[in-house]
Design a protein around this motif. Structure first.
Motif, PDB file in Angstrom:
ATOM      1  N   TYR A 363       0.668  -1.202   0.167  1.00  0.00           N
ATOM      2  CA  TYR A 363       0.026  -0.203   0.112  1.00  0.00           C
ATOM      3  C   TYR A 363       0.825   1.037  -0.119  1.00  0.00           C
ATOM      4  O   TYR A 363       0.676   2.202  -0.575  1.00  0.00           O
ATOM      5  N   LEU A 364       1.928   1.288   0.900  1.00  0.00           N
ATOM      6  CA  LEU A 364       2.646   2.343   0.896  1.00  0.00           C
ATOM      7  C   LEU A 364       3.450   2.614  -0.470  1.00  0.00           C
ATOM      8  O   LEU A 364       3.459   3.786  -0.816  1.00  0.00           O
ATOM      9  N   ASN A 365       3.890   1.714  -1.236  1.00  0.00           N
ATOM     10  CA  ASN A 365       4.499   1.771  -2.481  1.00  0.00           C
ATOM     11  C   ASN A 365       3.494   2.184  -3.297  1.00  0.00           C
ATOM     12  O   ASN A 365       3.717   3.384  -4.136  1.00  0.00           O
ATOM     13  N   ALA A 366       1.980   1.979  -3.248  1.00  0.00           N
ATOM     14  CA  ALA A 366       1.292   2.457  -4.352  1.00  0.00           C
ATOM     15  C   ALA A 366       0.794   3.928  -3.913  1.00  0.00           C
ATOM     16  O   ALA A 366       0.488   4.787  -4.798  1.00  0.00           O
ATOM     17  N   LEU A 367       0.877   4.486  -2.610  1.00  0.00           N
ATOM     18  CA  LEU A 367       0.765   5.601  -2.352  1.00  0.00           C
ATOM     19  C   LEU A 367       1.835   6.573  -2.395  1.00  0.00           C
ATOM     20  O   LEU A 367       1.676   7.801  -2.326  1.00  0.00           O
ATOM     21  N   GLY A 368       2.985   5.909  -2.948  1.00  0.00           N
ATOM     22  CA  GLY A 368       3.899   6.801  -3.438  1.00  0.00           C
ATOM     23  C   GLY A 368       4.814   7.189  -1.973  1.00  0.00           C
ATOM     24  O   GLY A 368       5.429   8.255  -2.081  1.00  0.00           O
ATOM     25  N   LEU A 369       4.944   6.308  -1.102  1.00  0.00           N
ATOM     26  CA  LEU A 369       5.539   6.745   0.447  1.00  0.00           C
ATOM     27  C   LEU A 369       6.519   5.651   0.715  1.00  0.00           C
ATOM     28  O   LEU A 369       6.257   4.411   0.236  1.00  0.00           O
ATOM     29  N   PRO A 370       7.388   5.964   1.258  1.00  0.00           N
ATOM     30  CA  PRO A 370       8.454   4.942   1.816  1.00  0.00           C
ATOM     31  C   PRO A 370       7.820   4.193   2.731  1.00  0.00           C
ATOM     32  O   PRO A 370       6.762   4.321   3.373  1.00  0.00           O
ATOM     33  N   PRO A 371       8.586   2.887   3.026  1.00  0.00           N
ATOM     34  CA  PRO A 371       8.300   1.987   4.063  1.00  0.00           C
ATOM     35  C   PRO A 371       8.056   2.466   5.668  1.00  0.00           C
ATOM     36  O   PRO A 371       7.060   2.237   6.439  1.00  0.00           O
ATOM     37  N   CYS A 372       8.920   3.724   5.911  1.00  0.00           N
ATOM     38  CA  CYS A 372       8.998   4.350   6.928  1.00  0.00           C
ATOM     39  C   CYS A 372       9.057   5.804   6.613  1.00  0.00           C
ATOM     40  O   CYS A 372       9.953   6.130   5.795  1.00  0.00           O
ATOM     41  N   PRO A 373       8.264   7.020   7.271  1.00  0.00           N
ATOM     42  CA  PRO A 373       8.492   8.095   7.021  1.00  0.00           C
ATOM     43  C   PRO A 373       9.791   8.804   7.173  1.00  0.00           C
ATOM     44  O   PRO A 373      10.643   8.306   8.141  1.00  0.00           O
ATOM     45  N   GLU A 374      10.310   9.552   6.232  1.00  0.00           N
ATOM     46  CA  GLU A 374      11.628  10.103   6.342  1.00  0.00           C
ATOM     47  C   GLU A 374      11.701  11.303   7.472  1.00  0.00           C
ATOM     48  O   GLU A 374      10.710  11.891   7.829  1.00  0.00           O
TER      49      GLU A 374
END
Length: 374
Positions: A363-374
């Motif tokens: 899901y995070l990949n599809a949302l355009g986000l990394p596995p953990c927030p930067e």
């Protein structure tokens, strides 16, 4: 500021979307994201507990469209990285809210639509106006989202063919179905005499007692199996066809070996101690219960319905697929599976992509986000 994800759903409170959201939202929060659940009053999802990092925001109305101004205000105020929504009416509202929020300002929020149903079949029984609205909504409005995600390739192909939405705009993301602990849990046998009786194998199924689930076909297949050997059938769930199924069981002469215990919130222990799980839907978006049965190592026989079972069972590698409404083929597959079940460790392989943590990463990949927030 911490990266914020907004989830906008409006559900019955007991649907597949509710279950998926109840798994996904805490998993995203565990990774360090701030998650806001934008809530339409008296609608789900209803989280049993609010985990750290999660806020439930009441949008102030019981009607989805009426929440549009509140969502636009929220987007302007909070500026989440992503707004995730699910189901067509909710998706349309999310799109209009982001458009409204962007008037006169820059709102960086990505918009991700989700859909979990085989839309052409789901709309076949709806009125012509509703069919026209949803078909055109998906075909003409969904390209304005940053991403469209669905539960299976079958759903994606159907959406593209039925609505005209370009197939490359639709991405398949596995649903968060299975808690990681379920893959290794030793589940105690429920207190029911039919479980664990080697003299009479138990065929188990689960779901709403309605036409879509095909339990009438399962009962007819069960009658064929029982004509050849001792066995029992249990279906977990509630619904409008309960009396119809009981009457059919009596007509088929199998009422003494058929049970409808009602709704069981977590049927995992029943699944773990059944001999085979039968999934007999006429159509689905994915189908959670066969995944759960596989996760506890129980063999599955499924109809090759649109959509989901063929992908879950990898074209039959993890369990037989039979035509929809073919009780003779279903009976043969049930007998063969009881006689020669696949090893539990192999069955669990099929459920691994639908583990909550693996799905949250997807899901995070599809949302355009990394596995953990930067």
């Amino acid at each position: 500021m911490p990266t914020r994800i907004a989830c906008f759903f409006s559900t019955s409170g007991h649907s597949g979307v509710d279950r998926a959201a109840g798994h996904l939202i805490p998993a995203l929060a565990r990774r360090g994201y701030r998650v806001d659940l934008l809530k339409v009053r008296r609608h789900g999802p209803n989280l049993p507990e609010i985990p750290p990092g999660v806020r439930v925001i009441d949008l102030g109305s019981r009607h989805t469209y009426a929440c549009l101004p509140a969502i636009a205000r929220y987007l302007r105020r909070e500026r989440p990285a992503v707004l995730l929504s699910d189901k067509d009416r909710v998706n349309r509202t999310a799109l209009f809210a982001r458009t409204l929020a962007r008037i006169g300002t820059e709102i960086p929020t990505r918009l991700v639509f989700s859909s979990g149903t085989t839309i052409s079949i789901d709309l076949a029984t709806r009125g012509p106006l509703e069919r026209w609205v949803q078909r055109n909504s998906m075909g003409r409005l969904y390209p304005f989202a940053d991403q469209v995600i669905v539960t299976s390739a079958g759903v994606a192909d159907d959406m593209a063919a039925y609505t005209g939405l370009a197939r490359h705009l639709i991405r398949v993301v596995p649903s968060p179905v299975v808690p990681e602990s379920l893959f290794t849990a030793a589940l105690p046998r429920p207190d029911h005499p039919w479980l664990g009786d080697p003299a009479a194998p138990l065929i188990l199924s689960a779901g709403e007692l309605c036409y879509r689930k095909g339990f009438d076909t399962l009962l007819r297949a069960f009658a064929r199996v029982r004509a050849q050997r001792p066995c029992r059938l249990m279906i977990l769930g509630r619904g409008g066809e309960r009396d119809t199924l009981l009457a059919l069981a009596a007509q088929l002469g199998v009422a003494d070996a058929f049970a409808l215990p009602g709704y069981v919130p977590e049927p995992y222990a029943y699944m773990a101690h059944a001999d085979v799980f039968a999934f007999t839907s006429r159509w689905e978006g994915l189908g959670f219960v066969p995944i759960e049965a596989l996760a506890v190592g129980t063999p599955v026989v499924a109809t090759d319905c649109p959509s989901g079972p063929r992908e879950i069972l990898a074209d039959g590698r993890y369990g037989p697929l039979v035509p929809v409404d073919d009780d003779a083929a279903l009976a043969q597959a049930l007998i063969a599976t009881v006689d020669h079940p696949l090893p539990p460790e192999r069955l669990r392989e099929a459920a691994r992509p639908y583990g909550i943590e693996a799905s949250a990463d997807a899901y995070l990949n599809a949302l355009g986000l990394p596995p953990c927030p930067e």
